[in-house]
Motif scaffolding. Structure first.
Motif, PDB file in Angstrom:
ATOM      1  N   GLN A 289      19.828 -27.337  11.754  1.00  0.00           N
ATOM      2  CA  GLN A 289      20.423 -28.115  12.827  1.00  0.00           C
ATOM      3  C   GLN A 289      19.308 -28.741  13.661  1.00  0.00           C
ATOM      4  OE1 GLN A 289      22.965 -25.199  14.733  1.00  0.00           O
ATOM      5  NE2 GLN A 289      24.740 -25.875  13.547  1.00  0.00           N
ATOM      6  N   ILE A 290      19.409 -30.036  13.870  1.00  0.00           N
ATOM      7  CA  ILE A 290      18.395 -30.791  14.614  1.00  0.00           C
ATOM      8  C   ILE A 290      19.051 -31.379  15.857  1.00  0.00           C
ATOM      9  CG2 ILE A 290      16.737 -32.671  14.530  1.00  0.00           C
ATOM     10  CD1 ILE A 290      16.700 -32.382  11.497  1.00  0.00           C
ATOM     11  N   CYS A 310      18.916 -33.479   1.059  1.00  0.00           N
ATOM     12  CA  CYS A 310      18.736 -33.379   2.502  1.00  0.00           C
ATOM     13  C   CYS A 310      17.500 -34.171   2.909  1.00  0.00           C
ATOM     14  CB  CYS A 310      18.603 -31.915   2.903  1.00  0.00           C
ATOM     15  SG  CYS A 310      18.051 -31.629   4.579  1.00  0.00           S
ATOM     16  N   ALA A 311      17.671 -35.164   3.766  1.00  0.00           N
ATOM     17  CA  ALA A 311      16.554 -36.024   4.167  1.00  0.00           C
ATOM     18  C   ALA A 311      16.457 -36.071   5.681  1.00  0.00           C
ATOM     19  CB  ALA A 311      16.729 -37.432   3.608  1.00  0.00           C
ATOM     20  N   VAL A 312      15.230 -36.124   6.174  1.00  0.00           N
ATOM     21  CA  VAL A 312      14.972 -36.253   7.609  1.00  0.00           C
ATOM     22  C   VAL A 312      13.980 -37.385   7.821  1.00  0.00           C
ATOM     23  CG1 VAL A 312      15.432 -33.822   8.101  1.00  0.00           C
ATOM     24  CG2 VAL A 312      13.102 -34.549   7.536  1.00  0.00           C
ATOM     25  N   MET A 313      13.950 -37.873   9.049  1.00  0.00           N
ATOM     26  CA  MET A 313      12.968 -38.904   9.389  1.00  0.00           C
ATOM     27  C   MET A 313      12.193 -38.462  10.620  1.00  0.00           C
ATOM     28  SD  MET A 313      15.274 -42.008  10.879  1.00  0.00           S
ATOM     29  CE  MET A 313      15.793 -42.072  12.596  1.00  0.00           C
ATOM     30  N   MET A 314      10.960 -38.945  10.703  1.00  0.00           N
ATOM     31  CA  MET A 314      10.049 -38.570  11.776  1.00  0.00           C
ATOM     32  C   MET A 314       9.475 -39.820  12.419  1.00  0.00           C
ATOM     33  SD  MET A 314       8.578 -35.959   9.148  1.00  0.00           S
ATOM     34  CE  MET A 314       9.626 -36.871   8.033  1.00  0.00           C
ATOM     35  N   LEU A 315       9.077 -39.684  13.662  1.00  0.00           N
ATOM     36  CA  LEU A 315       8.485 -40.808  14.378  1.00  0.00           C
ATOM     37  C   LEU A 315       7.050 -41.037  13.938  1.00  0.00           C
ATOM     38  CD1 LEU A 315       9.908 -39.890  17.855  1.00  0.00           C
ATOM     39  CD2 LEU A 315      10.552 -41.880  16.508  1.00  0.00           C
ATOM     40  N   LEU A 399      12.880 -35.923  13.716  1.00  0.00           N
ATOM     41  CA  LEU A 399      13.605 -36.664  14.736  1.00  0.00           C
ATOM     42  C   LEU A 399      15.100 -36.451  14.578  1.00  0.00           C
ATOM     43  CD1 LEU A 399      13.644 -38.727  17.034  1.00  0.00           C
ATOM     44  CD2 LEU A 399      13.638 -40.520  15.303  1.00  0.00           C
ATOM     45  N   ARG A 400      15.609 -36.646  13.360  1.00  0.00           N
ATOM     46  CA  ARG A 400      17.010 -36.410  13.043  1.00  0.00           C
ATOM     47  C   ARG A 400      17.199 -36.597  11.545  1.00  0.00           C
ATOM     48  NH1 ARG A 400      21.502 -40.626  14.543  1.00  0.00           N
ATOM     49  NH2 ARG A 400      22.395 -39.214  13.015  1.00  0.00           N
ATOM     50  N   ALA A 401      18.362 -36.247  11.055  1.00  0.00           N
ATOM     51  CA  ALA A 401      18.668 -36.459   9.644  1.00  0.00           C
ATOM     52  C   ALA A 401      18.887 -37.942   9.382  1.00  0.00           C
ATOM     53  CB  ALA A 401      19.908 -35.666   9.249  1.00  0.00           C
ATOM     54  N   CYS A 402      18.705 -38.358   8.133  1.00  0.00           N
ATOM     55  CA  CYS A 402      18.949 -39.752   7.772  1.00  0.00           C
ATOM     56  C   CYS A 402      19.683 -39.804   6.442  1.00  0.00           C
ATOM     57  CB  CYS A 402      17.648 -40.544   7.707  1.00  0.00           C
ATOM     58  SG  CYS A 402      16.494 -40.003   6.445  1.00  0.00           S
ATOM     59  N   HIS A 403      20.388 -40.901   6.240  1.00  0.00           N
ATOM     60  CA  HIS A 403      21.190 -41.107   5.036  1.00  0.00           C
ATOM     61  C   HIS A 403      20.454 -42.055   4.109  1.00  0.00           C
ATOM     62  CE1 HIS A 403      25.137 -42.712   3.073  1.00  0.00           C
ATOM     63  NE2 HIS A 403      24.558 -41.797   2.335  1.00  0.00           N
ATOM     64  N   ASP A 443      25.319 -44.336  11.766  1.00  0.00           N
ATOM     65  CA  ASP A 443      26.053 -44.139  13.012  1.00  0.00           C
ATOM     66  C   ASP A 443      25.415 -45.011  14.082  1.00  0.00           C
ATOM     67  OD1 ASP A 443      23.798 -42.709  14.030  1.00  0.00           O
ATOM     68  OD2 ASP A 443      24.544 -40.875  13.111  1.00  0.00           O
ATOM     69  N   ARG A 444      25.974 -44.974  15.285  1.00  0.00           N
ATOM     70  CA  ARG A 444      25.475 -45.830  16.359  1.00  0.00           C
ATOM     71  C   ARG A 444      24.018 -45.532  16.681  1.00  0.00           C
ATOM     72  NH1 ARG A 444      30.427 -43.763  18.476  1.00  0.00           N
ATOM     73  NH2 ARG A 444      32.085 -45.300  18.648  1.00  0.00           N
ATOM     74  N   ASP A 445      23.712 -44.233  16.788  1.00  0.00           N
ATOM     75  CA  ASP A 445      22.366 -43.846  17.194  1.00  0.00           C
ATOM     76  C   ASP A 445      21.327 -44.250  16.156  1.00  0.00           C
ATOM     77  OD1 ASP A 445      20.693 -42.151  19.133  1.00  0.00           O
ATOM     78  OD2 ASP A 445      20.217 -41.266  17.181  1.00  0.00           O
ATOM     79  N   MET A 446      21.669 -44.133  14.882  1.00  0.00           N
ATOM     80  CA  MET A 446      20.733 -44.512  13.835  1.00  0.00           C
ATOM     81  C   MET A 446      20.410 -45.999  13.924  1.00  0.00           C
ATOM     82  SD  MET A 446      18.857 -43.535  11.326  1.00  0.00           S
ATOM     83  CE  MET A 446      19.499 -41.929  10.904  1.00  0.00           C
TER      84      MET A 446
END
Length: 539
Positions: A289-290, A310-315, A399-403, A443-446
């Motif tokens: 959970q992020i 499962c993929a995540v993105m970072m700044l 930062l959060r998960a990504c699709h 989503d909106r935030d992405m």
């Protein structure tokens, strides 16, 4: 498994285009829902290469403009800048719709679907006066794409309505309709007497169960890890696993900044890291959970299951011409390990618990430039097999998960990793997708991350110093060259509020592998501003 999914998608396509089943109907949902393949707004990769070249770009850009306008119209927090972008998106959408009608639609002859023919004939039978006693026509009639409808006409009123009445979520009927679904579902479990009391009890029961599930923090223990590593020592994903892990843990214990490349330490320095119980018991999280701050200054959380999907993105803070603002990685596993740091540089000599993600890096596809102005999604792919292909990541840097959507038109390849089964691939698969598209409309935030319209994002990281002309250049040049090994890695110093251990880890036995968020979609232009300049939002 991949062939089974392909056959399932083909069956769904046949149901839509041959049997006339609605895309949002029960038949398509029954075929695709089990594998999370139900069509979404970002269908661009699925349509890529399906039409002749002269029409393929028109359809791709139309799908992008539709998703972009929808994303901006559904934002829960608007500024004057974002409303101006909404007007610009509507202008671009209108131009593309007319281009689609005049060029693409005129090149294809579309006919009524069987259920449309049946419905028309029923209307004719029910209204004999409208047919003036003539025999009803049989067979399918031609269908033309009509843009002279009220729904398209009303799109121009969205900006004015938002300025007058607020964002669309303030007066939408969707919230009430979704709440009504829950009431109807719970109503079926009542005896139809004193329903209000029974519905309230069921709602409280569901709430307590959800709270209990979210508070469960048991970890799954992996035994005999040393034996497992020895059995798979030739697997490229496990090669130099222990040295790399010690380098990663040491850099964090010593407080060294992470710039995307792991620090390397000598054998003597690595010996200062002692694994309690000698890796005989390592806790692996079943669910990650992020926590993050959304564009509209709210708290939200992504829930995902570590694994090959499962993929995540970072700044990123990278110097160079036109850099991409994020790094991406597939999370193969999430672990918690007990260690003891000794030696002269040790800051804490007591046993301590450290969490880390085992990842496979993705890099930006060479010679491919994405852009919102040109309607191109970001495109990434696994970097070729090298010492930097696999690594470890501090969970607080995610930062959060990504699709990530496979670039189906590019097919699969085994050039990035040796042909055959490996822990870095899903069970039974022997190759990888050549590339993936980043779904910026998840989503909106992405979308706000990529469009520089998020008030809540301004304090989270140092935005890139780039101009609109630098960033939004859509170059559809091909990506046949292998990925650059250097195009990967996150930045540590950008995170303002890293996730605590209690926030990051939750491993309840849950098969959730996608982004768990009720946000919809978003869209606009350029990434951000200079670090020296303040945010340019006007309220």
């Amino acid at each position: 498994m991949r062939q089974f999914l392909k056959d399932t998608i083909i069956a769904a396509c046949n149901a839509v285009y041959k049997a006339g089943a609605p895309i949002k109907g029960a038949i398509v949902e029954r075929l695709l829902k089990e594998f999370s393949l139900v069509p979404t707004l970002c269908t661009i990769p699925a349509f890529e290469g399906m039409f002749p070249n002269e029409h393929d770009d028109i359809i791709r850009l139309l799908l992008f403009r539709l998703a972009e306008w929808h994303a901006l119209a559904k934002l829960r927090l608007h500024t004057d800048d974002s409303l101006d972008k909404l007007d610009q998106a509507l202008t671009a959408l209108g131009k593309q719709l007319r281009r689609f009608q005049q060029f693409t639609c005129s090149a294809f002859q579309a006919m009524e679907l069987p259920h449309e023919v049946t419905a028309r004939q029923r209307r004719q039978d029910a209204n004999l006066q409208s047919t003036r006693g003539e025999a009803r026509s049989s067979g399918a009639h031609p269908k033309n794409f009509n843009i002279l409808t009220y729904k398209l006409h009303a799109l121009g009123d969205y900006t004015a309505s938002i300025r007058l009445f607020g964002t669309t979520d303030s007066y939408t009927t969707q919230i009430g309709e979704l709440a009504h679904r829950l009431i109807k579902m719970l109503y079926q479990s009542t005896n139809k007497q004193d329903t209000s009391k029974q519905l309230a009890r069921q709602e409280r029961r569901c709430t307590r169960i959800q709270r209990h599930q979210s508070s469960t923090t048991l970890l799954h223990d992996i035994h005999t890890n040393t034996a497992y590593l020895g059995e798979h020592k030739d697997n490229p994903a496990i090669k130099d696993f222990i040295p790399k892990l010690k380098d990663h843990l040491l850099s964090r214990l010593l407080g060294l900044d992470y710039d995307g490349d792991e620090w390397e330490f000598s054998n003597a320095q690595q010996g200062n890291i002692l694994f309690i119980n000698n890796l005989s018991r390592v806790s692996q999280a079943k669910r990650l959970q992020i926590n993050y701050t959304t564009y509209d200054v709210r708290r939200d959380q992504d829930t995902l299951k570590p694994g090959c999907g499962c993929a995540v993105m970072m700044l990123l803070r990278e110097q160079g011409t036109n850099p991409h603002p994020f790094w991406y990685a597939h999370v193969l596993g999430a672990f918690c390990i007990q260690i003891l740091h000794v030696g002269p540089d040790a800051r804490n000599r007591s046993p301590q618990s450290m969490e880390f993600l085992w990842i496979r890096w993705l890099g930006i596809v060479p010679h491919y430039q994405w852009g919102l102005k040109e309607g191109w999604l970001p495109k990434v792919g696994f970097i070729p097999d090298s010492p930097a292909t696999f690594g470890f990541l501090d969970p607080s840097l995610a930062l959060r998960a990504c699709h990530l959507i496979p670039a189906f038109a590019d097919g699969c390849t085994d050039d990035l990793l040796h042909h055959g089964p490996t822990v870095a691939r899903p069970f039974g698969e022997v190759d990888d997708w050549t590339a993936f598209y980043v779904n910026i409309f998840a989503d909106r935030d992405m979308y706000a991350h990529f469009a520089r319209i998020g008030v809540g994002h301004q304090i989270q990281y140092v935005l890139l110093n780039a101009t609109d002309d630098d960033i939004f250049v859509g170059d559809p040049s091909n990506d046949d060259e292998p990925l650059d090994e250097g195009d990967m890695g996150p930045t540590a110093s950008n995170i303002i509020e890293p996730n605590s251990q209690s926030d990051v880890w939750d491993d309840e036995d849950d098969d959730t592998s996608a982004i768990n968020s009720d946000d919809e979609h978003g869209s606009s232009e350029d990434y951000g501003e200079s670090e020296d300049e303040g945010p340019d939002f006007k309220f």
